[in-house]
Design an enzyme around this catalytic site. Structure first.
Site: not given
Length: 203
Positions: A139, A110, A112, A148
């Protein structure tokens, strides 16, 4: 070279998605082959972008399902039917269940908009400004059951100026995100080994 069959999950415009698709299509040595885009919002502009680039684009409206598990079961069906081995979340605004994350452990990443572990969750730009951070950024990390919190693959940082607003800081970060995600996915796949197809129905 054998490229890893990769899906992208989106909820909106899909600018990072588009960057990943174009990187995959323009470089035969790029290790990812983007084979599917899924959005939980049927009107997401990214679906049209993906289709225009020749990528199968599927809308799975989470509002049509009674539970997260039912919604994710349909996502899983689509992922398996397209023989997906790796997932990129790119502006996908749904919290995934622990079971789904476990099924894709080590094969889902992912992007972020913060310098993790700082500012998990939403409103990261405003929070960084309120805290008078000198630096902010983005990130790319592995997805885990904790929001996260997975291992960070790589980051970029941008300077926070005194006159920055959440909107201007967001623009600074977004200008760097595309190349960041392209590099991060390439790095993540360097030592990646797809699962045996005979076990794919167990994901």
């Amino acid at each position: 070279m054998t490229r890893t069959r990769t899906a992208i999950l989106i909820s909106g415009g899909g600018s990072n998605m588009e960057a990943l698709i174009k990187a995959s299509q323009s470089d035969p040595d790029y290790p990812a082959e983007i084979v599917l885009v899924i959005s939980n919002r049927p009107k997401a502009a990214g679906l049209t972008k993906a289709a225009s680039l020749g990528i199968p684009a599927v809308a799975i409206d989470h509002k049509d399902y009674d539970s997260r598990e039912d919604f994710e079961a349909e996502m899983q069906r689509q992922l398996i039917s397209h023989n997906v081995d790796f997932i990129c979340c790119a502006g996908f605004m749904r919290v995934l269940t622990g079971q789904f994350v476990s099924n894709w452990a080590g094969r889902m990443i992912n992007i972020h908009p913060s310098l993790l572990p700082k500012y998990k969750g939403l409103n990261t730009h405003a929070r960084a400004i309120a805290a008078r951070e000198p630096w902010h950024g983005a990130s790319v990390h592995y997805v885990t059951a904790d929001l996260d919190s997975g291992s960070v693959i790589t980051q970029i940082r941008v300077k926070v100026d005194d006159d920055d607003t959440p909107e201007s800081l967001s623009q600074k970060v977004r200008a760097q995100e595309h190349n960041l995600y392209i590099r991060a996915l390439k790095f993540a796949l360097l030592d990646f080994t797809p699962r045996d197809p005979s076990t794919s129905d167990k994901r």
